[in-house]
Scaffold this motif. Structure first.
Motif, PDB file in Angstrom:
ATOM      1  N   ARG A  88       0.807  -1.223   0.000  1.00  0.00           N
ATOM      2  CA  ARG A  88       0.000   0.000   0.000  1.00  0.00           C
ATOM      3  C   ARG A  88       0.837   1.267   0.000  1.00  0.00           C
ATOM      4  O   ARG A  88       0.473   2.270  -0.624  1.00  0.00           O
ATOM      5  N   LEU A  89       1.948   1.268   0.732  1.00  0.00           N
ATOM      6  CA  LEU A  89       2.660   2.517   1.002  1.00  0.00           C
ATOM      7  C   LEU A  89       3.935   2.714   0.202  1.00  0.00           C
ATOM      8  O   LEU A  89       4.385   3.839   0.036  1.00  0.00           O
ATOM      9  N   GLY A  90       4.557   1.651  -0.257  1.00  0.00           N
ATOM     10  CA  GLY A  90       5.850   1.800  -0.914  1.00  0.00           C
ATOM     11  C   GLY A  90       6.832   2.519  -0.016  1.00  0.00           C
ATOM     12  O   GLY A  90       7.431   3.533  -0.406  1.00  0.00           O
ATOM     13  N   PRO A  91       7.033   2.046   1.226  1.00  0.00           N
ATOM     14  CA  PRO A  91       7.886   2.775   2.181  1.00  0.00           C
ATOM     15  C   PRO A  91       9.340   2.806   1.747  1.00  0.00           C
ATOM     16  O   PRO A  91       9.819   1.927   1.042  1.00  0.00           O
ATOM     17  N   ARG A  92      10.035   3.863   2.193  1.00  0.00           N
ATOM     18  CA  ARG A  92      11.470   3.946   1.870  1.00  0.00           C
ATOM     19  C   ARG A  92      12.263   2.928   2.668  1.00  0.00           C
ATOM     20  O   ARG A  92      13.288   2.454   2.224  1.00  0.00           O
ATOM     21  N   TRP A  93      11.790   2.607   3.866  1.00  0.00           N
ATOM     22  CA  TRP A  93      12.275   1.429   4.580  1.00  0.00           C
ATOM     23  C   TRP A  93      11.210   0.967   5.550  1.00  0.00           C
ATOM     24  O   TRP A  93      10.401   1.736   6.041  1.00  0.00           O
ATOM     25  N   LEU A  94      11.205  -0.348   5.744  1.00  0.00           N
ATOM     26  CA  LEU A  94      10.150  -0.994   6.505  1.00  0.00           C
ATOM     27  C   LEU A  94      10.756  -2.118   7.328  1.00  0.00           C
ATOM     28  O   LEU A  94      11.561  -2.895   6.821  1.00  0.00           O
ATOM     29  N   ALA A 102       9.560 -12.485   1.998  1.00  0.00           N
ATOM     30  CA  ALA A 102      10.597 -12.838   1.035  1.00  0.00           C
ATOM     31  C   ALA A 102      10.348 -12.116  -0.291  1.00  0.00           C
ATOM     32  O   ALA A 102       9.228 -12.114  -0.811  1.00  0.00           O
ATOM     33  N   GLY A 103      11.369 -11.467  -0.801  1.00  0.00           N
ATOM     34  CA  GLY A 103      11.235 -10.704  -2.035  1.00  0.00           C
ATOM     35  C   GLY A 103      10.900  -9.249  -1.817  1.00  0.00           C
ATOM     36  O   GLY A 103      10.973  -8.448  -2.757  1.00  0.00           O
ATOM     37  N   LEU A 104      10.543  -8.884  -0.592  1.00  0.00           N
ATOM     38  CA  LEU A 104      10.299  -7.487  -0.247  1.00  0.00           C
ATOM     39  C   LEU A 104      11.512  -6.947   0.509  1.00  0.00           C
ATOM     40  O   LEU A 104      12.263  -7.702   1.125  1.00  0.00           O
ATOM     41  N   ASP A 105      11.681  -5.657   0.486  1.00  0.00           N
ATOM     42  CA  ASP A 105      12.809  -5.043   1.181  1.00  0.00           C
ATOM     43  C   ASP A 105      12.419  -4.792   2.630  1.00  0.00           C
ATOM     44  O   ASP A 105      12.215  -3.650   3.052  1.00  0.00           O
ATOM     45  N   VAL A 106      12.304  -5.866   3.385  1.00  0.00           N
ATOM     46  CA  VAL A 106      11.842  -5.798   4.768  1.00  0.00           C
ATOM     47  C   VAL A 106      12.750  -6.661   5.640  1.00  0.00           C
ATOM     48  O   VAL A 106      13.052  -7.800   5.293  1.00  0.00           O
ATOM     49  N   GLU A 107      13.148  -6.107   6.769  1.00  0.00           N
ATOM     50  CA  GLU A 107      13.913  -6.869   7.761  1.00  0.00           C
ATOM     51  C   GLU A 107      12.971  -7.218   8.910  1.00  0.00           C
ATOM     52  O   GLU A 107      12.262  -6.354   9.423  1.00  0.00           O
ATOM     53  N   VAL A 108      12.959  -8.488   9.310  1.00  0.00           N
ATOM     54  CA  VAL A 108      12.138  -8.933  10.431  1.00  0.00           C
ATOM     55  C   VAL A 108      13.058  -9.264  11.599  1.00  0.00           C
ATOM     56  O   VAL A 108      13.970 -10.082  11.478  1.00  0.00           O
ATOM     57  N   TYR A 109      12.805  -8.607  12.737  1.00  0.00           N
ATOM     58  CA  TYR A 109      13.658  -8.742  13.916  1.00  0.00           C
ATOM     59  C   TYR A 109      12.950  -9.562  14.995  1.00  0.00           C
ATOM     60  O   TYR A 109      11.738  -9.475  15.155  1.00  0.00           O
ATOM     61  N   GLU A 110      13.734 -10.323  15.737  1.00  0.00           N
ATOM     62  CA  GLU A 110      13.185 -11.089  16.853  1.00  0.00           C
ATOM     63  C   GLU A 110      13.511 -10.384  18.157  1.00  0.00           C
ATOM     64  O   GLU A 110      14.687 -10.110  18.452  1.00  0.00           O
ATOM     65  N   GLY A 111      12.478 -10.050  18.930  1.00  0.00           N
ATOM     66  CA  GLY A 111      12.698  -9.392  20.203  1.00  0.00           C
ATOM     67  C   GLY A 111      11.450  -8.691  20.697  1.00  0.00           C
ATOM     68  O   GLY A 111      10.394  -8.708  20.050  1.00  0.00           O
ATOM     69  N   ASP A 112      11.581  -8.055  21.841  1.00  0.00           N
ATOM     70  CA  ASP A 112      10.452  -7.444  22.534  1.00  0.00           C
ATOM     71  C   ASP A 112      10.226  -6.014  22.056  1.00  0.00           C
ATOM     72  O   ASP A 112      11.034  -5.113  22.319  1.00  0.00           O
ATOM     73  N   LEU A 113       9.136  -5.811  21.311  1.00  0.00           N
ATOM     74  CA  LEU A 113       8.732  -4.493  20.823  1.00  0.00           C
ATOM     75  C   LEU A 113       9.880  -3.782  20.106  1.00  0.00           C
ATOM     76  O   LEU A 113      10.434  -4.310  19.148  1.00  0.00           O
ATOM     77  N   PHE A 114      10.272  -2.595  20.582  1.00  0.00           N
ATOM     78  CA  PHE A 114      11.296  -1.816  19.890  1.00  0.00           C
ATOM     79  C   PHE A 114      12.721  -2.300  20.159  1.00  0.00           C
ATOM     80  O   PHE A 114      13.655  -1.881  19.473  1.00  0.00           O
ATOM     81  N   ALA A 115      12.899  -3.170  21.147  1.00  0.00           N
ATOM     82  CA  ALA A 115      14.247  -3.528  21.604  1.00  0.00           C
ATOM     83  C   ALA A 115      15.181  -4.023  20.500  1.00  0.00           C
ATOM     84  O   ALA A 115      16.367  -3.667  20.489  1.00  0.00           O
ATOM     85  N   PRO A 116      14.725  -4.854  19.550  1.00  0.00           N
ATOM     86  CA  PRO A 116      15.668  -5.362  18.553  1.00  0.00           C
ATOM     87  C   PRO A 116      15.916  -4.436  17.366  1.00  0.00           C
ATOM     88  O   PRO A 116      16.739  -4.759  16.496  1.00  0.00           O
ATOM     89  N   LEU A 117      15.230  -3.299  17.306  1.00  0.00           N
ATOM     90  CA  LEU A 117      15.360  -2.412  16.149  1.00  0.00           C
ATOM     91  C   LEU A 117      16.699  -1.677  16.165  1.00  0.00           C
ATOM     92  O   LEU A 117      17.257  -1.403  17.228  1.00  0.00           O
ATOM     93  N   PRO A 118      17.214  -1.326  14.994  1.00  0.00           N
ATOM     94  CA  PRO A 118      18.455  -0.551  14.933  1.00  0.00           C
ATOM     95  C   PRO A 118      18.303   0.783  15.666  1.00  0.00           C
ATOM     96  O   PRO A 118      17.312   1.495  15.467  1.00  0.00           O
ATOM     97  N   GLU A 119      19.269   1.135  16.478  1.00  0.00           N
ATOM     98  CA  GLU A 119      19.199   2.358  17.264  1.00  0.00           C
ATOM     99  C   GLU A 119      19.111   3.591  16.366  1.00  0.00           C
ATOM    100  O   GLU A 119      18.522   4.619  16.748  1.00  0.00           O
TER     101      GLU A 119
END
Length: 262
Positions: A115-121, A139-156
């Motif tokens: 829907r959005l064509g985000p610049r990063w997701l 798979a095939g989308l430019d998306v990274e899926v992180y394992e962890g609690d809410l925001f904790a695993p996201l890049p700072e």
């Protein structure tokens, strides 16, 4: 598989209906399409009659016009969550930076990517099984899926730069989980259902942390129960966000949007 006779098809529908399947005719057609042999059909039917969720038997669920792979134990996307997708799409500008928390199978992530064509997701979930399933779906989308609690695993480096955070977090009160349909409470991971004593334990944390991860003017969008709106609006307001409630009668869905002041 050889097409069943009308009598065999009618018997399948009758068995599903007797087991409590409201849409027995539709389910019969889906099971027939999924089965590669009479033996496979018998196995699928037995499991469905025993209470296994249809989506697990098929290996997929439909969400926002997309076919999303689902696996045993992973939260099955609900039709009502389409409201969350709709509200998120309305609130963002071109090429937003987006994170999907409590992503489960990744259904919302995939819908927003289209829907959005985000610049990063990015997406995150605390359940390893859900993370594996979401990675399969993106798979095939430019998306990274992180394992962890809410925001904790996201890049700072994403802190303070998100235009949109969506979270289909658990919001069923602990005591009410036992009252949920067996397909949910007996098959889906408890972590995807149990929202704590009043159902808002996880969502309160989402609001508090989102205030620091959103860019000024960015939005948080969550799904919530109708009776929980006032309490969650208060919690989001205390976190420094400006909340607005939305309800869709057709979907029987309620979403809360919350903006970080510019």
């Amino acid at each position: 598989m050889t097409s069943p006779s009308p009598a065999e098809r009618a018997a399948l529908v009758s068995r599903l209906r007797a087991a409590g399947c409201v849409y027995a005719e539709d389910e019969a057609e889906l099971l027939l399409a999924a089965a590669r042999s009479p033996a496979a059909l018998a196995d699928l039917t037995d499991r469905r009659v025993a209470g296994a969720p249809l989506e697990y038997l098929l290996g997929w669920a439909e969400f926002c016009g997309l076919r999303i792979a689902v696996e045993e134990g992973v939260f099955v996307p609900r039709a009502r969550t389409a409201l969350l997708v709709e509200m998120a799409a309305e609130l963002t500008g071109a090429a937003p930076a987006v994170v999907d928390l409590c992503c489960g199978s990744g259904a919302t992530t995939v819908a927003l990517a289209h829907r959005l064509g985000p610049r990063w997701l990015g997406a995150a979930d605390i359940d390893p099984a859900a993370v594996a399933c979401a990675r399969r779906n993106v798979a095939g989308l430019d998306v990274e899926v992180y394992e962890g609690d809410l925001f904790a695993p996201l890049p700072e480096r994403w802190r303070g730069r998100l235009d949109l955070v969506v979270a289909n977090a658990p919001y069923v009160p602990t005591d009410a989980v036992a009252l949920m349909p067996p397909e949910a409470r007996l098959h889906e991971a408890p972590v995807a259902l149990d929202g704590g004593p009043d159902g808002l334990s996880v969502l309160r944390r989402v609001g508090v942390d989102a205030a620091g991860w959103l860019a000024p003017g960015g939005h948080l969008v969550v799904e919530v129960g109708t009776t929980q709106i006032d309490a969650l609006c208060d919690a989001f307001g205390e976190a420094g966000l400006i909340p607005t409630a939305h309800h869709n009668e057709d979907l029987d869905a309620t979403a809360l949007t919350a903006r970080r002041p510019a």
